[in-house]
Enzyme design. Structure first.
Site, PDB file in Angstrom:
ATOM      1  N   HIS A   1       0.981  -1.145   0.026  1.00 36.57           N
ATOM      2  CA  HIS A   1       0.030  -0.027  -0.045  1.00 36.57           C
ATOM      3  C   HIS A   1       1.025   1.414  -0.161  1.00 36.57           C
ATOM      4  O   HIS A   1       0.956   1.840   1.016  1.00 36.57           O
ATOM      5  CB  HIS A   1      -0.760   0.135   1.153  1.00 36.57           C
ATOM      6  CG  HIS A   1      -1.695  -1.420   1.270  1.00 36.57           C
ATOM      7  ND1 HIS A   1      -2.310  -1.578   2.548  1.00 36.57           N
ATOM      8  CD2 HIS A   1      -1.912  -2.326   0.550  1.00 36.57           C
ATOM      9  CE1 HIS A   1      -2.736  -2.764   2.354  1.00 36.57           C
ATOM     10  NE2 HIS A   1      -2.584  -3.201   1.079  1.00 36.57           N
TER      11      HIS A   1
HETATM   12  C1  LIG Z   1       0.470  -9.633  -1.950  1.00 38.90           C
HETATM   13  C2  LIG Z   1      -0.437  -8.320  -1.981  1.00 38.90           C
HETATM   14  C3  LIG Z   1      -1.719  -8.221  -1.233  1.00 38.90           C
HETATM   15  C4  LIG Z   1      -2.611  -7.125  -1.156  1.00 38.90           C
HETATM   16  N1  LIG Z   1      -3.703  -7.232  -0.494  1.00 38.90           N
HETATM   17  C5  LIG Z   1      -4.560  -6.167  -0.621  1.00 38.90           C
HETATM   18  C6  LIG Z   1      -5.657  -6.198   0.255  1.00 38.90           C
HETATM   19  O1  LIG Z   1      -6.059  -7.196   0.971  1.00 38.90           O
HETATM   20  N2  LIG Z   1      -6.554  -5.028   0.155  1.00 38.90           N
HETATM   21  C7  LIG Z   1      -6.104  -4.038  -0.634  1.00 38.90           C
HETATM   22  O2  LIG Z   1      -6.930  -3.017  -0.481  1.00 38.90           O
HETATM   23  N3  LIG Z   1      -5.065  -3.923  -1.199  1.00 38.90           N
HETATM   24  C8  LIG Z   1      -4.147  -5.147  -1.571  1.00 38.90           C
HETATM   25  N4  LIG Z   1      -3.099  -5.019  -2.208  1.00 38.90           N
HETATM   26  C9  LIG Z   1      -2.602  -3.766  -2.899  1.00 38.90           C
HETATM   27  C10 LIG Z   1      -3.451  -4.026  -4.528  1.00 38.90           C
HETATM   28  O3  LIG Z   1      -3.225  -5.027  -4.925  1.00 38.90           O
HETATM   29  C11 LIG Z   1      -3.063  -2.654  -5.232  1.00 38.90           C
HETATM   30  O4  LIG Z   1      -3.626  -1.698  -4.540  1.00 38.90           O
HETATM   31  C12 LIG Z   1      -3.837  -2.601  -6.411  1.00 38.90           C
HETATM   32  O5  LIG Z   1      -3.652  -3.742  -7.391  1.00 38.90           O
HETATM   33  C13 LIG Z   1      -3.466  -1.603  -7.182  1.00 38.90           C
HETATM   34  O6  LIG Z   1      -3.988  -1.349  -8.468  1.00 38.90           O
HETATM   35  P1  LIG Z   1      -3.011  -0.592  -9.732  1.00 38.90           P
HETATM   36  O7  LIG Z   1      -3.880  -0.732 -10.938  1.00 38.90           O
HETATM   37  O8  LIG Z   1      -2.720   0.778  -9.155  1.00 38.90           O
HETATM   38  O9  LIG Z   1      -1.887  -1.330  -9.865  1.00 38.90           O
HETATM   39  P2  LIG Z   1      -1.745  -2.835 -10.184  1.00 38.90           P
HETATM   40  O10 LIG Z   1      -2.717  -3.888  -9.949  1.00 38.90           O
HETATM   41  O11 LIG Z   1      -0.299  -3.519  -9.661  1.00 38.90           O
HETATM   42  O12 LIG Z   1      -1.171  -2.837 -11.739  1.00 38.90           O
HETATM   43  C14 LIG Z   1      -0.136  -2.069 -12.171  1.00 38.90           C
HETATM   44  C15 LIG Z   1       0.106  -2.681 -13.840  1.00 38.90           C
HETATM   45  O13 LIG Z   1       1.061  -1.982 -14.493  1.00 38.90           O
HETATM   46  C16 LIG Z   1       2.005  -2.678 -15.019  1.00 38.90           C
HETATM   47  N5  LIG Z   1       3.230  -2.184 -15.334  1.00 38.90           N
HETATM   48  C17 LIG Z   1       4.156  -1.555 -14.415  1.00 38.90           C
HETATM   49  N6  LIG Z   1       5.106  -0.779 -15.087  1.00 38.90           N
HETATM   50  C18 LIG Z   1       4.843  -1.146 -16.421  1.00 38.90           C
HETATM   51  C19 LIG Z   1       5.697  -0.627 -17.817  1.00 38.90           C
HETATM   52  N7  LIG Z   1       6.750   0.027 -17.522  1.00 38.90           N
HETATM   53  N8  LIG Z   1       4.861  -1.040 -18.720  1.00 38.90           N
HETATM   54  C20 LIG Z   1       3.944  -1.795 -18.845  1.00 38.90           C
HETATM   55  N9  LIG Z   1       3.074  -1.995 -17.789  1.00 38.90           N
HETATM   56  C21 LIG Z   1       3.817  -1.897 -16.487  1.00 38.90           C
HETATM   57  C22 LIG Z   1       2.498  -3.921 -14.264  1.00 38.90           C
HETATM   58  O14 LIG Z   1       2.744  -5.008 -14.690  1.00 38.90           O
HETATM   59  C23 LIG Z   1       0.938  -4.036 -13.470  1.00 38.90           C
HETATM   60  O15 LIG Z   1       0.182  -5.243 -14.061  1.00 38.90           O
HETATM   61  C24 LIG Z   1      -2.320  -6.204  -2.207  1.00 38.90           C
HETATM   62  C25 LIG Z   1      -0.907  -6.118  -2.913  1.00 38.90           C
HETATM   63  C26 LIG Z   1       0.005  -7.102  -3.003  1.00 38.90           C
HETATM   64  C27 LIG Z   1       1.120  -7.320  -3.587  1.00 38.90           C
END
Ligand SMILES: Cc1cc2nc3c(=O)[nH]c(=O)nc-3n(C[C@H](O)[C@H](O)[C@H](O)COP(=O)(O)OP(=O)(O)OC[C@H]3O[C@@H](n4cnc5c(N)ncnc54)[C@H](O)[C@@H]3O)c2cc1C
Length: 582
Positions: free
Chosen positions: A511
């Site tokens: 987070h």
């Molecule tokens: C083990 C774990 C447990 C978690 N548990 C919880 C929970 O219980 N509750 C909660 O609220 N949150 C939890 N989280 C946090 C939650 O997963 C994130 O808040 C959420 O996924 C964020 O969404 P996002 O779209 O911002 O990023 P993400 O879902 O991480 O997606 C970002 C994407 O961008 C891609 N990317 C990055 N750089 C590049 C690049 N240069 N070129 C192309 N693509 C790229 C990545 O590959 C990824 O697929 C957890 C996280 C982890 C790791």
């Protein structure tokens, strides 16, 4: 570099927020949308696995930190070094991002979080506020976001028990939460034995325990988009694993089924985006390398960054969009207000087995009285957190070797193994997850020394705990000790948590927030409250990087609600009349 056919919208990052934006835009407009994701397709449910070594110990679904990592230092006078082992946070990679292997705990933030700067200024004299405090109001209120919270809860099928339904307080829910317009879409999980003990002890102590909201379905559920998923079987392989039956809400089982039916949607995997192309006032597309190492220019009328916190910051810095933040002068906005989470747990030991091998993300009970304003007994803290007993499921490797202080005559050999067997499945942790407030000295910029596999500078985190976080952690341990004793447990030592210094070696949570924050003025924020870049109206940014500071508990439900809000602004206002939104 090959120049590709232009698309209307290029979304970079195919995780929770990138795919949610894509689903909303392709469902409600005829715009062509291309999602560029550096990782591979998400595993299908029958390709998911319960291999604990592979997933939980060797981090199969996480970003490869040999390709790209961050550097860290404690203060701007220090020299940062790269994080070379999975540590205090674990970014995901591949379609669905970290949302494929998240823990699915889905709490809302308290109303005061959205107006934190005003709230603290009103409550405390300036001298009472920590030095360097940099918290900001979000620019909208909990009530403004409430309908979007409800949409995100319905999309995922969150199970829980309302504690405040349209102002009416309800027993069994969290009476300290903001008012909800609806009861949760699904009922809460049934209680694990550990959660039962917590519930009973908390009630005896006069607290108000409530079920942790979870996006692992508690019954078969069809969401408003028509996507149906089965109920969770409590197998115990949840956080850090992809769900084998699709019960845990993941982008691949909630958003992709809709996206796959859209002719105006394209998903390109193995595409590593390097730069946002722009002319100073307008984004014109992105450049990327595909899995074969070929380089492309993807022109686009609109660019949406959905890369997760570190990558959103890094790409804007690399692309020279916006003014980097300088902590010495306070000038610049890009990279400021880096926050993480103040997690502080306490080990407990019981004289009975707990069946910890069963569980799912969000199975458990929590108390909310110390979240937000932590009350008069929380010496030295202005903001508190939630205290929880969770049964997320423990695999045989991670659960082995938990022995209470004095429980083994030796910390190796047969005595240690004997004690390990005796205490196996009799240990569990209470966890406090407190707000991390923003400070002037915690920020992100580009590292002057270290680079990724393409030779681009890594992101540098300058981050340390202050007395406030140490006081929050001490307070969490005090409450956890009180509840643990009332549960009849032998109290062990603190779990990881907040030490003298911020420690990148121990997992806190993934987070991590801030750096590309939203607000009401370009002087103090990078984005307006619709997540549109102040300087480039056709550039939008989603995810936790947009939070001015982090709330208590888990952020993703709020991240998704804010993304729904941004999608509405984009579709209903920007598409009709492109330009800066008021
Ligand atoms: C083990 C774990 C447990 C978690 N548990 C919880 C929970 O219980 N509750 C909660 O609220 N949150 C939890 N989280 C946090 C939650 O997963 C994130 O808040 C959420 O996924 C964020 O969404 P996002 O779209 O911002 O990023 P993400 O879902 O991480 O997606 C970002 C994407 O961008 C891609 N990317 C990055 N750089 C590049 C690049 N240069 N070129 C192309 N693509 C790229 C990545 O590959 C990824 O697929 C957890 C996280 C982890 C790791």
């Amino acid at each position: 570099m090959e120049r590709l056919k232009p698309v209307d919208v290029a979304i970079v990052g195919g995780g929770w927020t990138g795919l949610l934006m894509a689903k909303e835009i392709t469902s409600r407009t005829s715009l062509s949308v291309a999602v560029l994701e550096r990782g591979q397709p998400a595993p299908l449910p029958d390709q998911a696995s319960m291999d604990e070594l592979d997933h939980n110990i060797r981090y199969r679904m996480m970003q490869n930190i040999a390709d790209e990592t961050v550097t860290h230092r404690h203060s701007s006078s220090g020299t940062a070094v790269p994080v070379r082992q999975y540590g205090s946070f674990n970014p995901g990679t591949g379609v669905g991002g970290a949302g494929e292997h998240w823990g699915c705990v889905s709490n809302r933030f308290y109303p005061s979080q959205f107006i934190l700067a005003s709230y603290l200024r009103e409550k405390y004299a300036a001298g009472k506020l920590p030095e360097g405090l940099a918290v900001q109001d979000w620019g909208f209120t909990y009530d403004d976001l409430e309908p979007d919270y409800w949409r995100a809860e319905q999309m995922m099928g969150v199970g829980g028990k309302a504690g405040n339904l349209r102002g009416k307080l309800i027993q069994g829910g969290n009476p300290f939460e903001g008012a909800r317009s609806h009861e949760y879409p699904n009922p809460p999980h049934s209680m694990s034995y550990f959660a039962y003990l917590f519930n009973k002890a908390s009630l005896d102590l006069g607290y108000h325990p409530y079920p942790i909201p979870s996006a692992a379905l508690t019954r078969t559920y069809r969401n408003p988009d028509g996507v149906e998923r089965p109920a969770c079987l409590v197998c115990g392989y949840c956080s850090r694993y992809s769900c084998m039956i699709g019960a845990k809400a993941q982008p691949s089982n909630t958003l992709l089924p809709i996206l796959k039916t859209k002719k105006n949607f394209a998903l390109r995997t193995g595409c590593w985006v390097h730069r946002i192309m722009h002319d100073g006032g307008k984004a014109t597309g992105v450049t990327y390398t595909d899995a074969e190492g070929r380089e492309f220019e993807q022109p686009a009328d609109v660019v949406v960054l959905s890369y997760w916190t570190a990558n959103n910051n890094r790409l804007l810095l690399l692309s020279r969009i916006g003014e980097p933040y300088d902590p010495a002068t306070g000038k610049g906005t890009l990279g400021k207000n880096l926050t993480h989470q103040v997690n502080q747990g306490l080990q407990l030991f019981f004289d009975k087995p707990l069946n910890n091998f069963m569980g799912a993300g969000g199975i458990g009970m929590g108390i909310g009285e110390f979240e937000g304003d932590p009350g008069p007994n929380a010496e030295g803290t202005l903001r508190g957190g939630t205290i929880r007993a969770s049964s997320g499921g423990e695999g045989p490797i991670a659960s082995w070797g938990k022995i209470p202080p004095g429980g083994a005559k030796s910390n190796w050999g047969s005595e240690w193994k004997k004690a390990g067997l005796q205490w196996h499945d009799r240990a569990a942790d209470l966890m406090g997850e407190c707000e991390h407030m923003a400070y002037r000295q915690n920020y992100m910029d580009l590292d002057p020394t270290y680079t990724d596999k393409f030779g681009d500078p890594l992101l540098r985190l300058t981050l340390d705990w202050t007395d406030h976080e140490r006081a929050q952690a001490a307070f969490a341990i005090k409450i956890e000790t009180e509840i643990g004793k009332a549960m009849g447990a032998k109290v062990g030592g603190p779990v990881r948590g907040v030490g003298k210094l911020y420690d990148v070696r121990y997992y806190q949570s993934t987070h991590v927030e801030g750096g590309v924050i939203m607000g009401t003025s370009p002087e103090t924020s990078v984005l307006n409250t619709w997540l549109q870049h102040w300087k480039m109206p056709n550039l939008w940014v989603t995810g936790g990087s947009t939070f001015p500071q982090n709330g208590a508990g888990n952020p993703t439900l709020t991240i998704l609600a804010v993304t729904y809000r941004a999608a509405d602004a984009f579709i209903d206002r920007y598409v009709k009349n492109p330009g800066a939104l008021a």
